[in-house]
Design a protein around this motif. Structure first.
Motif, PDB file in Angstrom:
ATOM      1  N   GLU A 191       0.853  -1.194   0.000  1.00 24.33           N
ATOM      2  CA  GLU A 191       0.000   0.000   0.000  1.00 24.33           C
ATOM      3  C   GLU A 191       0.883   1.236   0.000  1.00 24.33           C
ATOM      4  O   GLU A 191       0.417   2.346   0.253  1.00 24.33           O
ATOM      5  N   SER A 230      -3.006  -3.548   4.717  1.00 17.95           N
ATOM      6  CA  SER A 230      -4.447  -3.634   4.478  1.00 17.95           C
ATOM      7  C   SER A 230      -4.730  -5.095   4.133  1.00 17.95           C
ATOM      8  O   SER A 230      -3.808  -5.831   3.820  1.00 17.95           O
ATOM      9  N   GLN A 270      -5.907  -6.170   1.523  1.00 16.71           N
ATOM     10  CA  GLN A 270      -6.166  -6.098   0.087  1.00 16.71           C
ATOM     11  C   GLN A 270      -6.177  -7.465  -0.611  1.00 16.71           C
ATOM     12  O   GLN A 270      -7.141  -7.832  -1.259  1.00 16.71           O
ATOM     13  N   LYS A 304      -8.829  -9.983   0.637  1.00 19.49           N
ATOM     14  CA  LYS A 304     -10.236  -9.743   0.256  1.00 19.49           C
ATOM     15  C   LYS A 304     -10.446 -10.107  -1.206  1.00 19.49           C
ATOM     16  O   LYS A 304     -11.514 -10.569  -1.585  1.00 19.49           O
ATOM     17  N   ARG A 325       0.912   0.561   9.239  1.00 18.97           N
ATOM     18  CA  ARG A 325       1.832   1.151   8.276  1.00 18.97           C
ATOM     19  C   ARG A 325       2.919   1.892   9.055  1.00 18.97           C
ATOM     20  O   ARG A 325       2.618   2.757   9.882  1.00 18.97           O
ATOM     21  N   GLN A 369      -9.693   0.389   9.399  1.00 21.03           N
ATOM     22  CA  GLN A 369     -10.405   0.581   8.137  1.00 21.03           C
ATOM     23  C   GLN A 369     -11.734  -0.156   8.184  1.00 21.03           C
ATOM     24  O   GLN A 369     -11.835  -1.221   8.784  1.00 21.03           O
ATOM     25  N   HIS A 428      -2.815   4.208  -6.999  1.00 22.41           N
ATOM     26  CA  HIS A 428      -3.650   3.550  -5.983  1.00 22.41           C
ATOM     27  C   HIS A 428      -2.873   2.354  -5.451  1.00 22.41           C
ATOM     28  O   HIS A 428      -2.106   2.492  -4.541  1.00 22.41           O
ATOM     29  N   HIS A 429      -3.023   1.181  -6.015  1.00 22.36           N
ATOM     30  CA  HIS A 429      -2.103   0.075  -5.744  1.00 22.36           C
ATOM     31  C   HIS A 429      -2.073  -0.821  -6.973  1.00 22.36           C
ATOM     32  O   HIS A 429      -2.916  -0.676  -7.863  1.00 22.36           O
ATOM     33  N   GLY A 478     -11.013   5.013  -0.235  1.00 25.16           N
ATOM     34  CA  GLY A 478     -10.469   4.864  -1.576  1.00 25.16           C
ATOM     35  C   GLY A 478     -10.536   3.407  -1.973  1.00 25.16           C
ATOM     36  O   GLY A 478     -10.422   2.514  -1.126  1.00 25.16           O
ATOM     37  N   GLY A 479     -10.766   3.182  -3.252  1.00 20.25           N
ATOM     38  CA  GLY A 479     -10.817   1.803  -3.716  1.00 20.25           C
ATOM     39  C   GLY A 479     -10.756   1.761  -5.219  1.00 20.25           C
ATOM     40  O   GLY A 479     -10.461   2.777  -5.869  1.00 20.25           O
ATOM     41  N   ARG A 517     -10.752  -4.151  -9.540  1.00 24.10           N
ATOM     42  CA  ARG A 517      -9.451  -4.818  -9.547  1.00 24.10           C
ATOM     43  C   ARG A 517      -9.186  -5.528 -10.865  1.00 24.10           C
ATOM     44  O   ARG A 517     -10.095  -5.799 -11.653  1.00 24.10           O
ATOM     45  N   GLY A 534     -13.677  -2.993  -4.765  1.00 22.77           N
ATOM     46  CA  GLY A 534     -14.025  -2.672  -3.387  1.00 22.77           C
ATOM     47  C   GLY A 534     -13.483  -1.337  -2.976  1.00 22.77           C
ATOM     48  O   GLY A 534     -13.120  -0.493  -3.812  1.00 22.77           O
ATOM     49  N   ILE A 535     -13.427  -1.170  -1.698  1.00 20.81           N
ATOM     50  CA  ILE A 535     -13.042   0.127  -1.154  1.00 20.81           C
ATOM     51  C   ILE A 535     -12.663  -0.073   0.308  1.00 20.81           C
ATOM     52  O   ILE A 535     -13.048  -1.062   0.929  1.00 20.81           O
ATOM     53  N   ALA A 536     -11.908   0.862   0.832  1.00 19.20           N
ATOM     54  CA  ALA A 536     -11.661   0.887   2.282  1.00 19.20           C
ATOM     55  C   ALA A 536     -11.854   2.313   2.772  1.00 19.20           C
ATOM     56  O   ALA A 536     -11.399   3.267   2.131  1.00 19.20           O
TER      57      ALA A 536
HETATM   58  N1  ASP Z   1      -6.577  -1.615   0.134  1.00 22.05           N
HETATM   59  C1  ASP Z   1      -6.827  -0.240  -0.197  1.00 22.05           C
HETATM   60  C2  ASP Z   1      -6.280   0.662   0.894  1.00 22.05           C
HETATM   61  O1  ASP Z   1      -6.009   0.228   1.991  1.00 22.05           O
HETATM   62  C3  ASP Z   1      -8.267   0.064  -0.362  1.00 22.05           C
HETATM   63  C4  ASP Z   1      -8.879  -0.662  -1.503  1.00 22.05           C
HETATM   64  O2  ASP Z   1      -8.354  -0.604  -2.624  1.00 22.05           O
HETATM   65  O3  ASP Z   1      -9.936  -1.279  -1.278  1.00 22.05           O
HETATM   66  O4  ASP Z   1      -6.128   1.853   0.677  1.00 22.05           O
END
Ligand code: ASP
Length: 602
Positions: free
Chosen positions: A182, A204, A206, A209, A228, A242, A451-452, A494-495, A498, A539-541
């Motif tokens: 992240e 996370s 991530q 999930k 973190r 989260q 984002h990631h 944010g999410g 995927r 998704g989102i967190a």
């Molecule tokens: N895992 C992401 C974060 O912690 C959130 C996501 O993409 O659902 O920011």
């Protein structure tokens, strides 16, 4: 709240007593909040979690209780029984929910002594934060702290209710795991059973999930701790909570609409009404109009592009920026927003320089449309009126203008805008969508995921079903299927949708410069899983601490975290982090690096 089960200590919540119970014999228990000795009568405000109740000790009616009350001090723990009576006319306290009644104490029992607290629990006066954290259990006794945690509880309850109704499963994921990228440093935990190997605490959930989606659970959520290891500037905490969610067979629209409704319920739990749908703006628009991807629209004062107004300007600063591929942008501070005297304008110019701008141009629009500005003499009347039009500026307004590379102009104007904004009123929520997939990391000379790396990319001109073959273009031009939700200028969630195809995931790793072997070593399990039929998912967190802090009107997340850490990552209460003894390290197969020796075993 149901009444407590009656026992020898209490049968009634102190803060819930109302005139309808006048005449009843009650027993309450709690802390001595305040004690007043009126030469004869003693009054004690008794505090339990539900609030305060006034106890009265009368020497003639209950001499023993009165004598005991003489010895009571703030924060002593007591149980008191007696008859609930109506307060005499003129002694009613309209500021207290129990202000019409008081307990005529017949008997009191002291259950615990208390030393004089290092700060008063009975008011919300400012206390040094380290002291508050050192004695957090006392700090948490204060009313405004209790209120914040009650609010947090209501928000979490609303999460569980709302998501249960919508078919989400609450599922747990490991705390001892492998690194999830992240973008922060990991906290590492050495493995005793496999000396030399390490777990990482999750940044996370991530990847887990996503595995739940591949497992067919369809809708997952968790209120989950994440870790973190960042420098704790900007109100961060090394561990934070989260609300993490993931759904299968969805597009952006599905996630955003669901979150709109969810946010409405969560904000309602905090007493804030939300109108739906929340606005959406694109990343590019946010950067242009607010200079940030976390816009706070409450102050107005949008940034506008002045390139057209100054396209043929001979003013060296503007011509130089525009000629060199840069921009000229500015915003207007409306007359009456608060004085911007010369000294303040000089400070803002300094601030702009500190943020990397070459300078700041300011101008005050005069009655005749002319500008009072150090640069007015270099500008034509047409330029000034075109710029004023672009900024919708009129007489008395102050204009702040930056000519620079676009990212610099955005950053500087974005910050200055907030620096001159009056204190905001109410709340502002919106979605930011259509992000670039990557940003260029100049220090490392490579692309970083904005984002990631598990976010679905969109190749230029292709759309939602971008395949690996579409991704042979310049990664700088890829967009992503990410979305952020911003509240009051802070990202609260944010999410993204995927990647659900292994070959697309590999392309993204390639673009990030992650060698195939390393991708395999770190994320082989995900690449494997993607080969066994991964549904489209996203998704989102949400940052729960931040959301609760905003709802509670607190300016730090530490105010809604029961036991937070200081800026240096320390916990003044427990003394963590702390040295460990050499034997523990030996068992773990870990040697302390020079400089920080392990404490020797006794
Ligand atoms: N895992 C992401 C974060 O912690 C959130 C996501 O993409 O659902 O920011």
């Amino acid at each position: 709240m149901k009444p407590p089960r009656p026992n020898r200590l209490r049968d009634t919540w102190a803060g819930t007593t109302r005139p309808d119970r006048v005449g009843e014999r009650l027993r309450v228990a709690g802390w001595v909040h305040r004690r007043r000795d009126h030469g004869g009568l003693i009054f004690i405000d008794l505090r339990d979690r539900t609030g305060l109740l006034q106890l009265v000790f009368r020497p003639e009616e209950a001499p023993e209780a009165h004598a005991a009350a003489e010895a009571l001090r703030p924060e002593h723990v007591i149980s008191a029984g007696g008859e609930l009576v109506r307060r005499a006319e003129g002694t009613i306290n309209p500021n207290l929910p129990t202000g019409e009644v008081e307990l005529n104490v017949a008997a009191v029992e002291q259950l615990a002594d208390a030393e004089t607290p290092p700060f008063a629990v009975d008011d919300d006066a400012a206390v040094d934060e380290v002291l508050r954290l050192r004695y957090r259990y006392l700090d948490l006794r204060r009313e405004h702290m209790r209120e914040a945690f009650e609010l947090r509880h209501r928000v979490v309850q609303a999460i569980h209710r709302q998501l249960d109704e919508r078919g989400f499963l609450e599922l747990e994921t490991p705390m001892l795991t492998r690194s999830t990228p992240e973008g922060a440093r990991d906290f590492l935990v050495p493995s005793r059973m496999q000396p030399g190997d390490w777990y990482a605490l999750p940044q996370s959930p991530q990847l887990f999930k996503q595995l739940f989606m591949i497992a067919g659970f369809e809708r997952y959520y968790q209120v989950v701790r994440c870790f973190r290891d960042e420098d704790l500037r900007a109100d961060r905490q090394p561990e934070f909570t989260q609300l993490d969610m993931e759904l299968s067979f969805v597009d952006e629209e599905d996630v955003i609409e669901l979150c709109d409704e969810l946010l409405r319920e969560l904000l309602a739990a905090g007493g804030v009404e939300l109108e739906l749908p929340l606005d959406r703006i694109t990343y590019d628009e946010a950067m242009l109009r607010y200079g940030t991807d976390r816009p706070d629209r409450r102050p107005g004062m949008e940034i506008a592009d002045l390139g057209a107004a100054f396209a043929s300007s001979e003013f060296r600063v503007f011509a130089g920026a525009l000629g060199g591929g840069g921009v000229v942008r500015g915003f207007r501070v409306p007359a009456g927003t608060g004085e911007l005297p010369r000294r303040r304008l000089d400070e803002l110019t300094e601030q702009a320089r500190g943020l990397g701008a070459k300078g700041l141009v300011w101008a005050v629009v005069e009655e005749d449309g002319g500008w009072r500005s150090p640069v007015a003499k270099f500008l034509s009347e047409d330029e000034m009126s075109a710029a004023a039009r672009a900024l919708e500026a009129g007489p008395g307004d102050t204009l702040l203008i930056v000519a620079d590379a676009a990212p610099v102009a955005a950053r500087v104007l974005g910050e200055l805008r907030l620096a001159v904004a009056p204190p905001p009123i109410g709340h502002d929520l919106l979605w930011v969508v259509d992000f670039p997939m990557f940003e260029w990391n100049d220090d490392e000379r490579r692309w970083d995921a904005l984002h990631h790396p598990f976010t679905a990319p969109v190749a230029p001109g292709v759309g939602l079903d971008t395949t690996a073959a579409d991704l042979d273009s310049d990664p700088g031009a890829w967009r992503s299927r990410a979305y952020d939700v911003v509240m009051d200028g802070l990202e609260i969630g944010g999410g993204s949708i995927r990647i659900n195809r292994p070959e697309v995931q590999r392309k993204v790793f390639d673009a990030l410069g992650l060698p195939a072997e390393e991708a395999e070593a770190r994320f082989g399990f995900l690449l494997d899983a993607l080969r066994y039929g991964a549904p489209p998912h996203g998704g989102i967190a949400f940052g729960l601490d931040r959301l609760c802090a905003l709802l509670a009107g607190r300016d730090s997340i530490r105010e809604v975290i029961a036991f937070p850490k200081t800026a240096s990552g320390a916990d003044p209460l427990t003394g963590a982090p702390a040295p460990v003894d050499a034997r523990q390290l030996r068992e773990l197969g870990v040697r302390a690096a020079g400089g920080a020796p392990a404490t020797p075993s006794p």
